[in-house]
Write a protein that holds these residues in place. Structure first.
Motif, PDB file in Angstrom:
ATOM      1  N   GLY A 118       9.990   4.425  56.873  1.00  0.00           N
ATOM      2  CA  GLY A 118      10.325   5.496  57.810  1.00  0.00           C
ATOM      3  C   GLY A 118       9.035   6.201  58.200  1.00  0.00           C
ATOM      4  O   GLY A 118       7.930   5.787  57.805  1.00  0.00           O
ATOM      5  N   VAL A 119       9.169   7.290  58.943  1.00  0.00           N
ATOM      6  CA  VAL A 119       7.971   7.971  59.422  1.00  0.00           C
ATOM      7  C   VAL A 119       7.101   8.476  58.262  1.00  0.00           C
ATOM      8  O   VAL A 119       5.876   8.532  58.373  1.00  0.00           O
ATOM      9  CB  VAL A 119       8.345   9.131  60.395  1.00  0.00           C
ATOM     10  N   GLY A 149       6.828   7.064  55.024  1.00  0.00           N
ATOM     11  CA  GLY A 149       6.149   5.958  54.333  1.00  0.00           C
ATOM     12  C   GLY A 149       4.936   5.469  55.098  1.00  0.00           C
ATOM     13  O   GLY A 149       3.862   5.266  54.521  1.00  0.00           O
ATOM     14  N   THR A 182      11.681   2.348  60.649  1.00  0.00           N
ATOM     15  CA  THR A 182      12.575   3.422  61.183  1.00  0.00           C
ATOM     16  C   THR A 182      14.040   3.276  60.787  1.00  0.00           C
ATOM     17  O   THR A 182      14.889   4.010  61.290  1.00  0.00           O
ATOM     18  CB  THR A 182      12.537   3.587  62.736  1.00  0.00           C
ATOM     19  N   GLY A 213      15.981   4.199  58.479  1.00  0.00           N
ATOM     20  CA  GLY A 213      16.750   5.237  57.777  1.00  0.00           C
ATOM     21  C   GLY A 213      17.102   6.379  58.715  1.00  0.00           C
ATOM     22  O   GLY A 213      17.766   6.183  59.739  1.00  0.00           O
ATOM     23  N   ALA A 231      15.661  13.616  66.593  1.00  0.00           N
ATOM     24  CA  ALA A 231      15.443  14.196  67.928  1.00  0.00           C
ATOM     25  C   ALA A 231      13.949  14.321  68.230  1.00  0.00           C
ATOM     26  O   ALA A 231      13.575  14.651  69.354  1.00  0.00           O
ATOM     27  CB  ALA A 231      16.121  15.555  68.011  1.00  0.00           C
ATOM     28  N   GLY A 232      13.118  14.097  67.228  1.00  0.00           N
ATOM     29  CA  GLY A 232      11.669  14.043  67.452  1.00  0.00           C
ATOM     30  C   GLY A 232      11.002  15.397  67.659  1.00  0.00           C
ATOM     31  O   GLY A 232       9.829  15.465  68.018  1.00  0.00           O
ATOM     32  N   ASN A 272      12.770  -6.851  53.530  1.00  0.00           N
ATOM     33  CA  ASN A 272      12.510  -7.281  52.160  1.00  0.00           C
ATOM     34  C   ASN A 272      12.735  -6.134  51.177  1.00  0.00           C
ATOM     35  O   ASN A 272      11.795  -5.453  50.770  1.00  0.00           O
ATOM     36  CB  ASN A 272      11.050  -7.773  52.068  1.00  0.00           C
ATOM     37  N   PRO A 273      13.995  -5.888  50.781  1.00  0.00           N
ATOM     38  CA  PRO A 273      14.243  -4.744  49.893  1.00  0.00           C
ATOM     39  C   PRO A 273      13.572  -4.868  48.524  1.00  0.00           C
ATOM     40  O   PRO A 273      13.498  -5.974  47.974  1.00  0.00           O
ATOM     41  CB  PRO A 273      15.767  -4.732  49.731  1.00  0.00           C
ATOM     42  N   VAL A 311      15.936   4.452  45.082  1.00  0.00           N
ATOM     43  CA  VAL A 311      14.598   3.944  44.734  1.00  0.00           C
ATOM     44  C   VAL A 311      14.110   4.650  43.460  1.00  0.00           C
ATOM     45  O   VAL A 311      13.448   4.057  42.609  1.00  0.00           O
ATOM     46  CB  VAL A 311      13.612   4.130  45.919  1.00  0.00           C
ATOM     47  N   HIS A 353      23.977  15.481  59.996  1.00  0.00           N
ATOM     48  CA  HIS A 353      23.399  16.413  60.973  1.00  0.00           C
ATOM     49  C   HIS A 353      23.667  15.856  62.369  1.00  0.00           C
ATOM     50  O   HIS A 353      23.454  14.678  62.622  1.00  0.00           O
ATOM     51  CB  HIS A 353      21.897  16.582  60.729  1.00  0.00           C
ATOM     52  N   TYR A 389      18.433  24.133  67.916  1.00  0.00           N
ATOM     53  CA  TYR A 389      17.248  23.774  68.682  1.00  0.00           C
ATOM     54  C   TYR A 389      17.703  23.068  69.954  1.00  0.00           C
ATOM     55  O   TYR A 389      18.699  22.340  69.949  1.00  0.00           O
ATOM     56  CB  TYR A 389      16.294  22.882  67.869  1.00  0.00           C
ATOM     57  N   GLY A 398      22.439  10.816  58.937  1.00  0.00           N
ATOM     58  CA  GLY A 398      22.212  11.358  57.607  1.00  0.00           C
ATOM     59  C   GLY A 398      20.761  11.781  57.465  1.00  0.00           C
ATOM     60  O   GLY A 398      19.864  11.111  57.969  1.00  0.00           O
TER      61      GLY A 398
HETATM   62  C1  LIG Z   1      20.424  13.687  63.785  1.00  0.00           C
HETATM   63  C2  LIG Z   1      19.066  13.943  63.235  1.00  0.00           C
HETATM   64  C3  LIG Z   1      18.114  14.581  64.009  1.00  0.00           C
HETATM   65  C4  LIG Z   1      16.835  14.831  63.506  1.00  0.00           C
HETATM   66  N1  LIG Z   1      15.912  15.462  64.288  1.00  0.00           N
HETATM   67  C5  LIG Z   1      14.674  15.706  63.822  1.00  0.00           C
HETATM   68  C6  LIG Z   1      13.698  16.355  64.622  1.00  0.00           C
HETATM   69  O1  LIG Z   1      13.953  16.722  65.749  1.00  0.00           O
HETATM   70  N2  LIG Z   1      12.468  16.557  64.092  1.00  0.00           N
HETATM   71  C7  LIG Z   1      12.148  16.181  62.824  1.00  0.00           C
HETATM   72  O2  LIG Z   1      11.022  16.397  62.393  1.00  0.00           O
HETATM   73  N3  LIG Z   1      13.062  15.568  62.048  1.00  0.00           N
HETATM   74  C8  LIG Z   1      14.309  15.327  62.502  1.00  0.00           C
HETATM   75  N4  LIG Z   1      15.233  14.710  61.703  1.00  0.00           N
HETATM   76  C9  LIG Z   1      14.849  14.374  60.338  1.00  0.00           C
HETATM   77  C10 LIG Z   1      14.016  13.101  60.295  1.00  0.00           C
HETATM   78  O3  LIG Z   1      14.773  12.069  60.821  1.00  0.00           O
HETATM   79  C11 LIG Z   1      13.588  12.823  58.876  1.00  0.00           C
HETATM   80  O4  LIG Z   1      12.848  13.916  58.382  1.00  0.00           O
HETATM   81  C12 LIG Z   1      12.717  11.590  58.745  1.00  0.00           C
HETATM   82  O5  LIG Z   1      13.216  10.536  59.472  1.00  0.00           O
HETATM   83  C13 LIG Z   1      12.567  11.193  57.302  1.00  0.00           C
HETATM   84  O6  LIG Z   1      11.798  10.038  57.240  1.00  0.00           O
HETATM   85  P1  LIG Z   1      11.604   9.209  55.906  1.00  0.00           P
HETATM   86  O7  LIG Z   1      10.554   8.227  56.162  1.00  0.00           O
HETATM   87  O8  LIG Z   1      11.437  10.143  54.779  1.00  0.00           O
HETATM   88  O9  LIG Z   1      13.018   8.529  55.627  1.00  0.00           O
HETATM   89  P2  LIG Z   1      13.823   7.353  56.339  1.00  0.00           P
HETATM   90  O10 LIG Z   1      13.669   7.410  57.803  1.00  0.00           O
HETATM   91  O11 LIG Z   1      15.218   7.416  55.817  1.00  0.00           O
HETATM   92  O12 LIG Z   1      13.104   6.057  55.856  1.00  0.00           O
HETATM   93  C14 LIG Z   1      13.283   5.473  54.591  1.00  0.00           C
HETATM   94  C15 LIG Z   1      13.046   3.990  54.699  1.00  0.00           C
HETATM   95  O13 LIG Z   1      13.062   3.402  53.411  1.00  0.00           O
HETATM   96  C16 LIG Z   1      13.648   2.141  53.493  1.00  0.00           C
HETATM   97  N5  LIG Z   1      14.132   1.750  52.161  1.00  0.00           N
HETATM   98  C17 LIG Z   1      15.099   2.349  51.440  1.00  0.00           C
HETATM   99  N6  LIG Z   1      15.292   1.712  50.276  1.00  0.00           N
HETATM  100  C18 LIG Z   1      14.421   0.681  50.246  1.00  0.00           C
HETATM  101  C19 LIG Z   1      14.142  -0.337  49.312  1.00  0.00           C
HETATM  102  N7  LIG Z   1      14.828  -0.444  48.162  1.00  0.00           N
HETATM  103  N8  LIG Z   1      13.179  -1.225  49.607  1.00  0.00           N
HETATM  104  C20 LIG Z   1      12.492  -1.140  50.761  1.00  0.00           C
HETATM  105  N9  LIG Z   1      12.728  -0.192  51.688  1.00  0.00           N
HETATM  106  C21 LIG Z   1      13.665   0.716  51.439  1.00  0.00           C
HETATM  107  C22 LIG Z   1      14.768   2.345  54.497  1.00  0.00           C
HETATM  108  O14 LIG Z   1      15.222   1.143  55.054  1.00  0.00           O
HETATM  109  C23 LIG Z   1      14.108   3.283  55.492  1.00  0.00           C
HETATM  110  O15 LIG Z   1      13.533   2.578  56.571  1.00  0.00           O
HETATM  111  C24 LIG Z   1      16.517  14.445  62.195  1.00  0.00           C
HETATM  112  C25 LIG Z   1      17.473  13.801  61.408  1.00  0.00           C
HETATM  113  C26 LIG Z   1      18.737  13.556  61.914  1.00  0.00           C
HETATM  114  C27 LIG Z   1      19.745  12.904  61.047  1.00  0.00           C
END
Ligand SMILES: Cc1cc2nc3c(=O)[nH]c(=O)nc-3n(C[C@H](O)[C@H](O)[C@H](O)COP(=O)(O)OP(=O)(O)OC[C@H]3O[C@@H](n4cnc5c(N)ncnc54)[C@H](O)[C@@H]3O)c2cc1C
Length: 802
Positions: A13-14, A16, A40, A42, A48-49, A172-173, A210, A225, A254, A321
């Motif tokens: 995700g953003v 990692g 991306t 998750g 909404a960025g 590749n989990p 994890v 959300h 927002y 989520g």
């Molecule tokens: C509706 C909505 C609107 C949002 N709007 C905003 C916004 O406007 N601005 C903002 O800053 N944030 C916003 N957010 C929050 C934002 O989306 C999160 O803060 C951000 O995406 C979190 O990123 P992450 O990398 O932590 O997690 P994730 O995006 O969940 O990434 C985790 C990744 O880990 C991978 N993964 C999981 N388990 C394993 C495994 N066992 N092996 C390998 N890979 C694995 C998953 O496939 C996933 O790709 C919003 C969220 C939602 C739900």
């Protein structure tokens, strides 16, 4: 996949990819990211960025400002556009209290290098013509904020990391993590196994799963959300410029432009957790079922503030989520008790915070420390109490209050009371108004005995003022009782204990049992890590007492540096309750119920001994944070009520009552005492804290020594100092900017009205050069301040030693 890497990041995700990019920026190219599905997959893809810099915590704001600025660099390095719309963010307040909050945020912008500025409601309307300005009282605008395209940003980080040598594996989990005897990891994936010196859990929506691969439980939960995208709206189509992101604090919403319509998201009161039992393994690029009823009243409220929303109709509902920690901040850093397992998860605003999280985590892995004060995000800010039901209650509270301000005198109610001590009911019966620290209930101040004390949340002087003044007078003139049970207490014992601790602390350890010494701890860079009172209880045993919030933070540092044998580290925080009896009459009161000779000759300052108090044996330490004569008494919980009752009875002729933390701060500030987490943080070093007497270069090596030697030798450019601030309508609260010749040069680390000396006082790291005249901005008003040459109360500490 190679057979081994220095670091494996789990999750693309953003967050990692940001960790991966920052590792390569630090020159580490032998690093990999493993993603279960596509980048991306998750929370990231449907975000909404939105990106913005303000945050109640100045250090978080700092990292958000870093993130928001990083996108330009990322585009340059990667050659990949990030879809940056730097349209700014308009923040709107609808009440006078909110307007006060905006003033405090605007003030912080002076020292944080962010472009936040106040805007009149006319200007607000010009910037965003879609608002009904009559519904608002004040506004501010940050031109650096806006929104980005989530997928483009994630891919830009990934591309930039690959250019720096990192490898990324998709579809590749990671299915298993096995710790090797040397502390490294076997990362077992569907496609094979790789070794890693360190793993980073950036699993986002699956971070709990994890974590469990390594037997680790995390205090985070996903919540639903929603945001909606409208159809085309004539008023939007008629706009001459793209409107800024607009945050309506009262609406917890927002809003931004989405092509010819609008996008609006709300943090509704009727919120809902998702996947409480675990995020499904096979959950992919999916949305959750829309639930417009749950956000309808929030949308109706928004229609009052942005009337053209009524003309849009709903084109799309996005329900996704996202993961929350109990306080809404990310969860980062090395997991206490685990080896080489880092977190970069719990990030609920990835596009505002992801860059800062990546920077801090990469620094931490490379240097062994994050390079700045990131305690607000550190996983060690939570203890075992914060798991499960606690997280459920706190995340509910937090979600509902996403854009709410917390007043400086406000205590939030969820998940309370949790940890109480045997005298809890007695303190409440005395009129105690309780706050919470690390799950412990502790008194803020006392109203009348028998009354239920309440305090109105405010940025102004509160109804606590007169009561706190009376508590200070009681202690300065007679005697008062302060409960110290929530302090963290760690026992270090064993044949190698002295050698081990000597390397960790900068002061010389107490030379014999029964002695106490103030002992800072430094990080390798010389940044401040800790500030503890260390008592030698036996030849090979020490009791370390420090800030309550740092309990797990200290334990993690001790455990990470402990030798494999010869030292036992025990967290005894819950096994020892504490009471601090302090004031010029403290000795008289204690002596009346103890047969130990408590005279200054027999029991001087910074000595410790087991004494009889009433029927109980307690460990007494001659120390006090108030600057008065004082005895800190530590005992098993079973004795605390007894000791409290005996002390209260013996103190009755002297007017003894308990006092709260507000009075404590009002007293410690006029003594010029700093405290951990405020003055003593990783943002500062020992030379800046003026700790020459606690950092002893005439002892053997200690962690941070080389850096500290240089910092003292070079001489600091700023030093911890006290300023007295001219009288203002409202009291100083902390985090206000300090100006010298019109330029913001520092910030207030602690600020209180010092009731005894009758001064508004603030501590801060002040420039050594440039004179003693300053200004401090208090609720939008710049007031004169002057540096004090010494503490205004008992600068020679005669009363403390008396
Ligand atoms: C509706 C909505 C609107 C949002 N709007 C905003 C916004 O406007 N601005 C903002 O800053 N944030 C916003 N957010 C929050 C934002 O989306 C999160 O803060 C951000 O995406 C979190 O990123 P992450 O990398 O932590 O997690 P994730 O995006 O969940 O990434 C985790 C990744 O880990 C991978 N993964 C999981 N388990 C394993 C495994 N066992 N092996 C390998 N890979 C694995 C998953 O496939 C996933 O790709 C919003 C969220 C939602 C739900």
């Amino acid at each position: 996949m190679k057979s081994s890497y220095r670091v494996v990041v789990i999750g693309g995700g953003v967050v990692g990819v940001s960790v991966l990019y920052h590792l390569t920026k630090r020159g580490w190219s032998d690093v990999a990211l493993i993603e279960r599905s596509e980048l991306t997959s998750g929370s990231t893809w449907h975000a909404a960025g939105g990106m913005h810099t303000i945050n109640g915590d100045p250090n978080m704001s700092h990292l958000q400002a870093y993130t928001v600025k990083l996108y330009d660099e990322l585009e340059k390095v990667s050659g990949q556009a990030c879809g940056i719309h730097r349209v700014g963010c308009l923040y709107l307040a609808g009440t006078e209290d909110r307007a006060d909050y905006l003033k405090t945020e605007l003030a912080k912008a002076h020292y944080m290098d962010i472009g936040l500025r106040r805007v009149s409601l006319e200007e607000a309307k010009a910037i965003n013509p879609l608002i009904d300005a009559s519904k608002f009282t004040a506004g501010m605008f940050d031109p650096n904020d806006g929104h980005v395209d989530p997928s483009s940003v994630t891919n830009a980080y990934a591309k930039a990391a690959r250019l720096g040598g990192a490898e990324i594996f998709l579809r590749n989990p990671v299915v298993e993590l096995k710790q090797k005897p040397n502390g490294g990891w076997l990362v077992v994936t569907k496609e094979g196994t790789a070794e890693a010196d360190t793993v980073v859990n950036a699993g986002g929506l699956w971070a709990r799963e994890v974590g469990r691969l390594a037997g680790i439980e995390l205090p985070i939960l996903p919540m639903e959300h929603q945001y909606i995208v409208t159809n085309e709206i004539p008023e939007v189509m008629a706009l001459k410029h793209e409107i800024p992101m607009t945050i309506d604090f009262e609406g917890e919403s927002y809003l931004r432009q989405e092509q010819r319509g609008l996008l609006i998201g709300t943090y509704e009161h009727d919120c809902k957790h998702w996947a409480l039992d675990g995020t499904p393994k096979d959950f992919g690029h999916e949305l959750l079922a829309e639930d417009i009823d749950r956000i309808w009243s929030a949308l109706e409220f928004a229609m009052e503030r942005f009337p053209c929303l009524r003309d849009g109709g709903i084109k799309r509902v996005i329900n996704g989520g996202m993961v929350f920690a109990p306080d809404g901040n990310p969860l980062i850093g090395p997991v206490p008790g685990a080896r080489n397992y880092f977190l970069a998860c719990g990030v609920m605003a990835g596009f505002s915070q992801g860059g800062g999280v990546g920077l801090a985590v990469a620094n931490w892995i490379v240097d062994g420390e994050p390079g700045m004060d990131v305690f607000a995000m550190d996983v060690a800010r939570f203890g075992p109490h914060a798991l499960g039901a606690y997280t459920l209650e706190k995340t509910t509270e937090n979600y509902r209050r996403r854009f709410s301000m917390t007043f400086p005198n406000e205590e939030l109610p969820a998940a309370r009371p949790l940890k109480t001590t045997p005298i809890h009911a007695a303190l409440k019966a005395e009129g105690g108004l309780m706050g919470v620290s690390f799950g412990w209930e502790y008194p803020l101040w006392f109203g009348k005995p028998g009354d239920v004390t309440v305090e109105k949340p405010t940025y102004r002087r509160s109804n606590a003022f007169a009561a706190v003044a009376a508590e200070v007078k009681m202690v300065r003139e007679g005697v008062g009782l302060w409960e110290t049970s929530s302090y963290s207490k760690i026992e270090v014992a064993g044949p190698a204990a002295t050698q081990f601790l000597d390397r960790l602390v900068t002061n010389k350890l107490p030379s014999a049992p029964g002695r106490t010494v103030l002992c800072p701890m430094l990080a390798p860079s010389g940044r401040i890590l800790g500030d503890l009172t260390v008592t030698r209880t036996e030849e090979n045993a020490y009791l370390m007492i420090g800030s309550g919030t740092a309990e797990v933070y200290y334990l993690r540092w001790l455990q990470a540096n402990a030798p494999s044998s010869g030292v036992e580290i025990r967290n005894v925080t819950s096994q020892l309750c504490g009471l601090s009896l302090t004031g010029p009459k403290a000795r008289d009161v204690l002596q009346a119920i103890s047969d130990t000779d408590l005279s200054n000759a027999a029991f001087p300052f910074l000595r410790a001994q087991w004494i009889q108090v009433g029927l109980a044996k307690v460990l007494a330490i001659r120390a006090s944070f108030t600057g008065e004569l004082g005895f800190e008494l530590y005992m098993p919980p079973a004795f605390q009520l007894h000791v409290y009752e005996r002390l209260m009875a013996a103190g009755k002729p002297h007017g003894l009552r308990p006092f709260g933390v507000r009075a404590l701060h009002a007293m410690r500030i006029e003594k010029g005492y700093g405290s951990w987490g405020r003055e003593f943080t990783a943002d500062y070093n020992a030379a800046e804290a003026d700790w020459a007497r606690f950092v002893r270069f005439d002892k053997g090596d200690f962690i941070g020594r080389a850096a500290a030697e240089k910092q003292f030798k070079d001489g600091p450019k700023r030093k911890l100092g006290l300023v007295e601030i001219a009288a203002t309508e409202s009291d100083i609260m902390g985090a206000e900017p300090i100006f010298q010749n019109g330029k913001a040069v520092a910030r207030v680390t602690s600020g209180y009205y010092a009731h005894w000396t009758g001064k508004q006082l603030a501590l801060g790291y002040l420039p050594v050069a440039g004179g003693d005249a300053f200004e401090v901005e208090v609720l939008g008003q710049r007031v004169a301040a002057k540096r004090l040459p010494e503490a205004p109360y008992d600068p020679k500490s005669e009363r403390l030693r008396g």
